[in-house]
Design a protein around this motif. Structure first.
Motif, mmCIF file in Angstrom:
data_model
loop_
_atom_site.group_PDB
_atom_site.id
_atom_site.type_symbol
_atom_site.label_atom_id
_atom_site.label_comp_id
_atom_site.label_asym_id
_atom_site.label_seq_id
_atom_site.Cartn_x
_atom_site.Cartn_y
_atom_site.Cartn_z
ATOM 1 N N UNK A 43 22.394 -17.276 180.013
ATOM 2 C CA UNK A 43 21.057 -17.815 179.859
ATOM 3 C C UNK A 43 21.121 -19.331 179.856
ATOM 4 N N UNK A 44 20.016 -19.965 180.251
ATOM 5 C CA UNK A 44 19.988 -21.418 180.354
ATOM 6 C C UNK A 44 19.912 -22.046 178.973
ATOM 7 N N UNK A 45 20.745 -23.079 178.767
ATOM 8 C CA UNK A 45 20.639 -23.866 177.555
ATOM 9 C C UNK A 45 21.145 -23.202 176.298
ATOM 10 N N UNK A 46 22.042 -22.206 176.414
ATOM 11 C CA UNK A 46 22.591 -21.542 175.226
ATOM 12 C C UNK A 46 23.854 -22.236 174.722
ATOM 13 N N UNK A 47 24.312 -23.254 175.449
ATOM 14 C CA UNK A 47 25.525 -23.999 175.104
ATOM 15 C C UNK A 47 26.764 -23.102 175.125
ATOM 16 N N UNK A 48 26.774 -22.138 176.042
ATOM 17 C CA UNK A 48 27.914 -21.254 176.201
ATOM 18 C C UNK A 48 28.494 -21.391 177.609
ATOM 19 N N UNK A 85 32.419 -30.765 176.631
ATOM 20 C CA UNK A 85 32.716 -30.246 175.297
ATOM 21 C C UNK A 85 31.580 -30.550 174.323
ATOM 22 N N UNK A 86 31.512 -29.776 173.263
ATOM 23 C CA UNK A 86 30.546 -29.938 172.179
ATOM 24 C C UNK A 86 29.148 -29.480 172.570
ATOM 25 N N UNK A 87 28.560 -30.068 173.614
ATOM 26 C CA UNK A 87 27.235 -29.664 174.078
ATOM 27 C C UNK A 87 27.142 -29.879 175.577
ATOM 28 N N UNK A 88 26.722 -28.846 176.315
ATOM 29 C CA UNK A 88 26.621 -28.988 177.764
ATOM 30 C C UNK A 88 25.312 -29.669 178.163
ATOM 31 N N UNK A 89 25.211 -30.002 179.437
ATOM 32 C CA UNK A 89 24.064 -30.760 179.908
ATOM 33 C C UNK A 89 22.756 -30.000 179.885
ATOM 34 N N UNK A 90 22.803 -28.690 180.136
ATOM 35 C CA UNK A 90 21.576 -27.901 180.094
ATOM 36 C C UNK A 90 21.026 -27.840 178.670
ATOM 37 N N UNK A 91 21.915 -27.679 177.704
ATOM 38 C CA UNK A 91 21.483 -27.655 176.306
ATOM 39 C C UNK A 91 20.958 -29.018 175.889
ATOM 40 N N UNK A 111 12.513 -38.575 181.752
ATOM 41 C CA UNK A 111 13.069 -37.777 182.853
ATOM 42 C C UNK A 111 14.568 -37.547 182.682
ATOM 43 N N UNK A 112 15.012 -36.340 183.050
ATOM 44 C CA UNK A 112 16.426 -35.960 182.970
ATOM 45 C C UNK A 112 16.893 -35.506 184.346
ATOM 46 N N UNK A 113 18.004 -36.076 184.795
ATOM 47 C CA UNK A 113 18.632 -35.673 186.056
ATOM 48 C C UNK A 113 19.953 -34.983 185.732
ATOM 49 N N UNK A 173 21.419 -21.013 192.141
ATOM 50 C CA UNK A 173 21.304 -20.400 190.818
ATOM 51 C C UNK A 173 21.227 -21.455 189.725
ATOM 52 N N UNK A 174 22.029 -22.517 189.864
ATOM 53 C CA UNK A 174 22.028 -23.555 188.839
ATOM 54 C C UNK A 174 20.740 -24.372 188.885
ATOM 55 N N UNK A 175 20.165 -24.545 190.055
ATOM 56 C CA UNK A 175 18.877 -25.241 190.140
ATOM 57 C C UNK A 175 17.822 -24.488 189.345
ATOM 58 N N UNK A 176 17.852 -23.159 189.420
ATOM 59 C CA UNK A 176 16.923 -22.352 188.621
ATOM 60 C C UNK A 176 17.129 -22.607 187.137
ATOM 61 N N UNK A 177 18.373 -22.706 186.697
ATOM 62 C CA UNK A 177 18.661 -22.992 185.295
ATOM 63 C C UNK A 177 18.182 -24.396 184.913
ATOM 64 N N UNK A 178 18.382 -25.353 185.825
ATOM 65 C CA UNK A 178 17.921 -26.720 185.554
ATOM 66 C C UNK A 178 16.410 -26.756 185.339
ATOM 67 N N UNK A 179 15.698 -26.025 186.169
ATOM 68 C CA UNK A 179 14.242 -25.979 186.026
ATOM 69 C C UNK A 179 13.841 -25.306 184.716
ATOM 70 N N UNK A 180 14.580 -24.275 184.318
ATOM 71 C CA UNK A 180 14.254 -23.556 183.087
ATOM 72 C C UNK A 180 14.323 -24.453 181.857
ATOM 73 N N UNK A 181 15.267 -25.402 181.860
ATOM 74 C CA UNK A 181 15.408 -26.274 180.685
ATOM 75 C C UNK A 181 14.583 -27.550 180.815
ATOM 76 N N UNK A 182 13.843 -27.691 181.913
ATOM 77 C CA UNK A 182 12.929 -28.817 182.049
ATOM 78 C C UNK A 182 13.476 -30.033 182.756
ATOM 79 N N UNK A 183 14.605 -29.898 183.467
ATOM 80 C CA UNK A 183 15.166 -31.048 184.186
ATOM 81 C C UNK A 183 14.194 -31.521 185.261
ATOM 82 N N UNK A 184 14.130 -32.831 185.434
ATOM 83 C CA UNK A 184 13.211 -33.431 186.413
ATOM 84 C C UNK A 184 13.846 -33.610 187.774
#
Length: 312
Positions: A8-13, A243-249, A264-266, A275-286
Motif C-alpha cells: 500500500x502507498x505510504x505505509x513506510x514498508x 532508511x527511517x522514512x521513505x519518500x511516499x510516507x 508541491x512535492x516531486x 505502478x509507482x506513478x499510481x502510488x505517487x498520486x495516491x499520496x498526493x505528489x505533485x
C-alpha cells in the motif's frame, strides 16, 4: 517479481530480497527485481572490456542485457566454492535492465523503513556502495546502492550538467529565491543533484539523508508557523527508498498529517514506473520523474514554482 508484490502507498514498508556474496548477506528492494534466474554460462557472451566486473552480455527473454559480477563490483573476492549455484538478479531501475551475478538468494522480508539504519562509519569499505543495513535473525543485511554501482560501471548513465537544457537566465521569477527541501539517502546522488541544481540557479537547498530527517525539519520549522521568506519551504524533492522514512510516507505526512497541501512535492526515484506513478498520486505528489532525468526534474520544478523557462 516487481509486478506481483505490491505494498500500500505510504505505509513506510519495503519488501527486501536477501541475497548472498560468499558468506555475507545483502539486500535489494523487490521493486527493482524483474526476475531471479539460475546462471547459465551458455547464455553468456563475453565482451572486451577493461572492467572485470562486467562479465559480458546475458541472453534474457530474447534480449541481451549486461551481466555484472557483483562481488567484483563491490571489491569482494569472488566465491571459489564449486558447490555454489550462481544466481542472477535481473533488475530494472532508472529505465535500464541489468543482470547481477550473486552466490544465491534466501527469502523476501517485509520490513519497515524505520528499522533500517543508515550506513555508519564502521562500514567504511562499503561507504559508497551501501545505503543502509538491517538486522534480521541475528545477521546484518547490507542494502546495496545499485544506482551507484551501475553509474560507476557505465559512466554514460551518470547524471551530468551537460544534459540540462534550461538556463538560469531570463526567468521572471528567479530560482535563487526558492527554498527547496531535498531528501535522498545516497551521498553520491545527493551531492550530484545539489551541484546540478546550484548551477541551474536553485541555490537554497536544505538536504537530508532520509525522509525522517526531512519530516523532523517540517515539524520543527514549518509547522511552528515560521513562514518568513528565508525559512518557508517552496518545494520538496524526495527519493522513495530511504532508511527511517521513505519518500511516499514523507509526502503523505506533509500533505495530510501536517496539512501542508500547498507545498508541491516531486518524487525523484529510480523506481518510477506506471505502478509507482499510481502510488505517487495516491499520496498526493505533485510531480514525479525517474533518475537520472535531471532535465525533467528541473522542468517540473520550474513549472510547479512558476519559474519561466528559457531554453539554451
Amino acid at each position: 517479481m516487481a509486478d506481483t508484490i505490491l505494498l500500500e502507498s505510504g505505509t513506510n514498508e519495503v519488501e527486501l530480497l536477501e541475497f548472498f556474496l560468499e558468506d555475507e548477506s545483502f539486500g535489494i528492494n523487490v521493486a527493482k527485481v524483474s526476475q531471479i534466474v539460475p546462471f547459465d554460462r551458455e547464455n553468456l557472451t563475453a565482451i572486451p572490456t577493461d572492467d572485470k566486473a562486467i562479465l559480458g552480455t546475458l541472453l534474457w527473454h530474447k534480449r541481451t542485457i549486461p551481466l555484472i559480477d557483483l562481488s567484483t563490483a563491490l571489491n569482494k573476492r569472488p566465491s571459489t566454492a564449486t558447490e555454489v549455484r550462481k544466481i542472477v538478479l535481473v533488475t530494472e531501475f532508472n529505465g535500464v535492465i541489468n543482470g547481477f551475478l550473486t552466490d544465491g538468494v534466501n527469502r523476501i522480508f517485509r520490513v519497515s523503513w524505520d528499522k533500517i539504519s543508515p550506513i555508519s562509519s564502521f562500514l567504511g569499505k562499503y561507504s559508497s556502495t551501501v545505503t543502509g543495513s538491517i538486522k534480521v535473525d541475528d545477521r546484518e543485511i547490507l542494502l546495496i546502492d545499485f544506482e551507484f554501482v551501475v553509474a560507476e560501471l557505465f559512466p554514460d548513465t551518470k547524471m551530468g550538467y551537460h544534459s540540462l537544457g534550461i538556463s538560469n537566465t531570463g526567468s521572471t521569477t528567479s530560482r535563487e529565491t526558492k527554498n527547496i527541501v531535498f531528501a535522498e539517502d545516497s551521498p553520491f546522488i545527493r551531492s550530484t543533484i545539489i551541484k546540478l541544481l546550484n548551477k541551474s540557479g536553485y541555490t537554497k537547498i536544505n538536504s537530508f539523508e532520509n525522509g525522517q530527517e526531512a519530516f523532523n525539519f517540517f515539524e520543527e520549522s514549518v509547522k511552528s508557523g515560521n513562514n518568513s521568506p528565508d525559512t518557508r519551504v517552496d518545494l520538496v524533492i524526495s527519493d522513495i527508498e530511504m532508511p527511517k522514512m521513505d519518500g511516499l510516507t514523507l509526502c503523505r505526512s506533509i500533505k495530510r498529517e501536517m496539512g501542508l497541501e500547498t507545498i508541491p512535492v516531486i518524487i525523484f526515484s529510480s523506481l518510477v514506473n506506471d505502478q509507482m506513478i499510481h502510488k505517487c498520486k495516491e499520496v498526493g505528489a505533485d510531480g514525479y520523474t525517474t533518475k537520472p532525468q535531471v532535465n525533467e526534474l528541473l522542468q517540473l520544478m520550474d513549472g510547479l514554482l512558476g519559474v519561466d523557462q528559457k531554453s539554451t
